[in-house]
Design a protein around this motif. Structure first.
Motif, PDB file in Angstrom:
ATOM      1  N   LEU A  99       8.314  14.775  -4.262  1.00 46.17           N
ATOM      2  CA  LEU A  99       7.399  13.266  -3.660  1.00 46.17           C
ATOM      3  C   LEU A  99       7.275  13.177  -2.918  1.00 46.17           C
ATOM      4  N   VAL A 100       6.613  12.059  -1.607  1.00 41.76           N
ATOM      5  CA  VAL A 100       7.233  11.289  -0.878  1.00 41.76           C
ATOM      6  C   VAL A 100       6.069  10.384  -0.657  1.00 41.76           C
ATOM      7  N   ALA A 101       6.687   8.686  -0.871  1.00 38.79           N
ATOM      8  CA  ALA A 101       5.972   7.949  -0.853  1.00 38.79           C
ATOM      9  C   ALA A 101       6.569   6.966   0.403  1.00 38.79           C
ATOM     10  N   ILE A 102       5.486   6.178   0.834  1.00 37.48           N
ATOM     11  CA  ILE A 102       5.901   5.729   2.212  1.00 37.48           C
ATOM     12  C   ILE A 102       5.030   4.574   1.738  1.00 37.48           C
ATOM     13  N   LEU A 103       5.882   3.487   1.929  1.00 38.41           N
ATOM     14  CA  LEU A 103       5.258   2.133   1.250  1.00 38.41           C
ATOM     15  C   LEU A 103       5.055   1.191   2.347  1.00 38.41           C
ATOM     16  N   ARG A 151       0.676  -1.170  -0.096  1.00 39.18           N
ATOM     17  CA  ARG A 151       0.097   0.226   0.036  1.00 39.18           C
ATOM     18  C   ARG A 151       0.783   1.163   0.091  1.00 39.18           C
ATOM     19  N   ILE A 152       0.497   2.098  -0.596  1.00 40.26           N
ATOM     20  CA  ILE A 152       1.252   2.759  -0.252  1.00 40.26           C
ATOM     21  C   ILE A 152       0.757   4.748  -0.342  1.00 40.26           C
ATOM     22  N   VAL A 153       1.066   4.979   0.128  1.00 42.49           N
ATOM     23  CA  VAL A 153       0.541   6.766   0.972  1.00 42.49           C
ATOM     24  C   VAL A 153       1.847   7.703   0.468  1.00 42.49           C
ATOM     25  N   LEU A 154       1.550   8.304  -0.704  1.00 39.07           N
ATOM     26  CA  LEU A 154       1.507   9.504  -1.534  1.00 39.07           C
ATOM     27  C   LEU A 154       2.252  10.903  -0.465  1.00 39.07           C
ATOM     28  N   VAL A 155       3.001  11.838   0.072  1.00 35.73           N
ATOM     29  CA  VAL A 155       2.673  12.278   0.635  1.00 35.73           C
ATOM     30  C   VAL A 155       2.759  13.960  -0.107  1.00 35.73           C
ATOM     31  N   LYS A 178       1.637   5.062  13.788  1.00 37.18           N
ATOM     32  CA  LYS A 178       0.425   5.715  14.441  1.00 37.18           C
ATOM     33  C   LYS A 178       0.163   6.720  13.784  1.00 37.18           C
ATOM     34  N   GLU A 179       1.433   8.049  13.013  1.00 35.89           N
ATOM     35  CA  GLU A 179       1.340   9.072  12.073  1.00 35.89           C
ATOM     36  C   GLU A 179      -0.343   8.765  11.181  1.00 35.89           C
ATOM     37  N   PHE A 180       0.416   7.491  10.052  1.00 35.88           N
ATOM     38  CA  PHE A 180      -0.451   7.599   8.851  1.00 35.88           C
ATOM     39  C   PHE A 180      -0.927   6.287   8.912  1.00 35.88           C
ATOM     40  N   PHE A 181      -1.336   5.383   9.605  1.00 35.60           N
ATOM     41  CA  PHE A 181      -1.908   4.283   9.136  1.00 35.60           C
ATOM     42  C   PHE A 181      -2.343   3.569  11.507  1.00 35.60           C
ATOM     43  N   GLY A 182      -3.760   4.535  11.589  1.00 35.56           N
ATOM     44  CA  GLY A 182      -3.620   4.660  12.997  1.00 35.56           C
ATOM     45  C   GLY A 182      -4.667   2.858  12.999  1.00 35.56           C
ATOM     46  N   ASP A 183      -4.717   2.693  11.547  1.00 34.51           N
ATOM     47  CA  ASP A 183      -6.083   1.845  12.040  1.00 34.51           C
ATOM     48  C   ASP A 183      -4.893   0.403  12.755  1.00 34.51           C
ATOM     49  N   SER A 185       1.314  17.416   0.873  1.00 31.22           N
ATOM     50  CA  SER A 185       0.548  18.627   1.850  1.00 31.22           C
ATOM     51  C   SER A 185       2.211  18.367   2.814  1.00 31.22           C
ATOM     52  N   VAL A 186       2.237  20.432   3.278  1.00 32.28           N
ATOM     53  CA  VAL A 186       3.532  20.258   3.538  1.00 32.28           C
ATOM     54  C   VAL A 186       2.759  20.036   5.543  1.00 32.28           C
ATOM     55  N   GLU A 187       1.764  19.756   5.673  1.00 32.27           N
ATOM     56  CA  GLU A 187       1.818  19.577   6.895  1.00 32.27           C
ATOM     57  C   GLU A 187       1.762  18.221   6.887  1.00 32.27           C
ATOM     58  N   ALA A 188       1.479  17.044   6.098  1.00 35.50           N
ATOM     59  CA  ALA A 188       1.836  15.739   6.411  1.00 35.50           C
ATOM     60  C   ALA A 188       3.345  15.676   6.051  1.00 35.50           C
ATOM     61  N   ARG A 189       4.105  16.293   5.611  1.00 34.26           N
ATOM     62  CA  ARG A 189       5.474  16.152   5.239  1.00 34.26           C
ATOM     63  C   ARG A 189       5.994  16.221   6.935  1.00 34.26           C
ATOM     64  N   GLU A 190       6.001  17.915   7.147  1.00 34.10           N
ATOM     65  CA  GLU A 190       6.238  18.305   8.793  1.00 34.10           C
ATOM     66  C   GLU A 190       6.082  16.643   9.788  1.00 34.10           C
ATOM     67  N   ARG A 191       4.438  15.921   9.874  1.00 36.77           N
ATOM     68  CA  ARG A 191       4.708  14.936  10.009  1.00 36.77           C
ATOM     69  C   ARG A 191       5.261  13.966   9.996  1.00 36.77           C
ATOM     70  N   LEU A 192       5.814  13.388   8.649  1.00 35.86           N
ATOM     71  CA  LEU A 192       6.631  12.278   8.712  1.00 35.86           C
ATOM     72  C   LEU A 192       7.925  12.607   8.611  1.00 35.86           C
ATOM     73  N   THR A 193       8.475  13.791   8.577  1.00 36.70           N
ATOM     74  CA  THR A 193       9.693  14.250   9.192  1.00 36.70           C
ATOM     75  C   THR A 193      10.184  13.728  10.870  1.00 36.70           C
TER      76      THR A 193
END
Length: 196
Positions: free
Chosen positions: A83-87, A53-57, A156-161, A59-67
């Motif tokens: 572009l940043v992808a979380i695989l 599964r791929i999450v494309l990051v 936790k930040e991107f896959f809360g389920d 937005s600036v807000e999402a990028r800050e949450r990731l970094t």
């Protein structure tokens, strides 16, 4: 013995391809990512699991949450990448198996045990990560795959389920100025291959 693949394509995908550490400002479009996925989805996985599964990051807000969850050496290049992808591995991939793989209706039953399912999801999603990187290169882009991050924090930040497990973060774009570190040596055929 020559390969069937044209030497120019061999260079693009392997010999001249490098892990980029800086990127040009040129954006990576949805059409480019769609083309990459539409190519690499044909790579084989066990029983056609397709757990990646791929999450494309974007937005600036999402990028800050990731970094926040990346190791120090990966933060700036990730903040600057087009572009940043979380695989990630979908640990509940088995829920889609009957529609994906009608020839094995019993496949879903093989993955009732969570530990077996998660192990299979991780292994097969990592295979797909390799396809994805080659697909990025096939699109004429550079990939900067990274495993230097706090996986629990990213989950936790991107896959809360709790159904997904982050595996690799990949920066994507056209290479920028001084994008490459010196190429590290590769093992030779004789160091790797044995015949029995």
């Amino acid at each position: 013995m020559s390969l069937v693949l044209d030497p120019t394509a061999q260079d693009l995908l392997f010999r001249e391809a490098r892990t980029a550490n800086t990127f040009a400002e040129e954006p990576v479009t949805e059409d480019q990512v769609q083309a990459i996925y539409d190519l690499v989805k044909y790579g084989p996985t066990s029983m056609n699991q397709q757990p990646l599964r791929i999450v494309l990051v974007r937005s600036v807000e999402a990028r800050e949450r990731l970094t926040e969850h990346l190791s120090e050496g990966n933060r700036k290049k990730t903040a600057d990448a087009p572009l940043v992808a979380i695989l990630a591995a979908d640990n509940e991939f088995h829920e889609q198996l009957p529609s994906q793989f009608p020839h094995f209706p019993q496949a879903k039953e093989l993955f009732v045990e969570r530990e077996t399912r998660e192990r299979s999801a991780r292994l097969n999603a990592l295979i797909q990560v390799g396809y994805f990187i080659i697909g990025v290169r096939a699109a004429g882009l550079a990939a900067g795959p990274m495993t230097g991050f706090d996986a629990e924090g990213v989950n936790k930040e991107f896959f809360g389920d709790g159904k997904h497990s982050a595996l690799v973060v990949v920066n994507i774009g056209k290479p920028g100025e001084n994008a490459w570190f010196p190429r590290s040596p590769r093992l030779t055929y004789n160091q790797v291959v044995t015949t029995v």
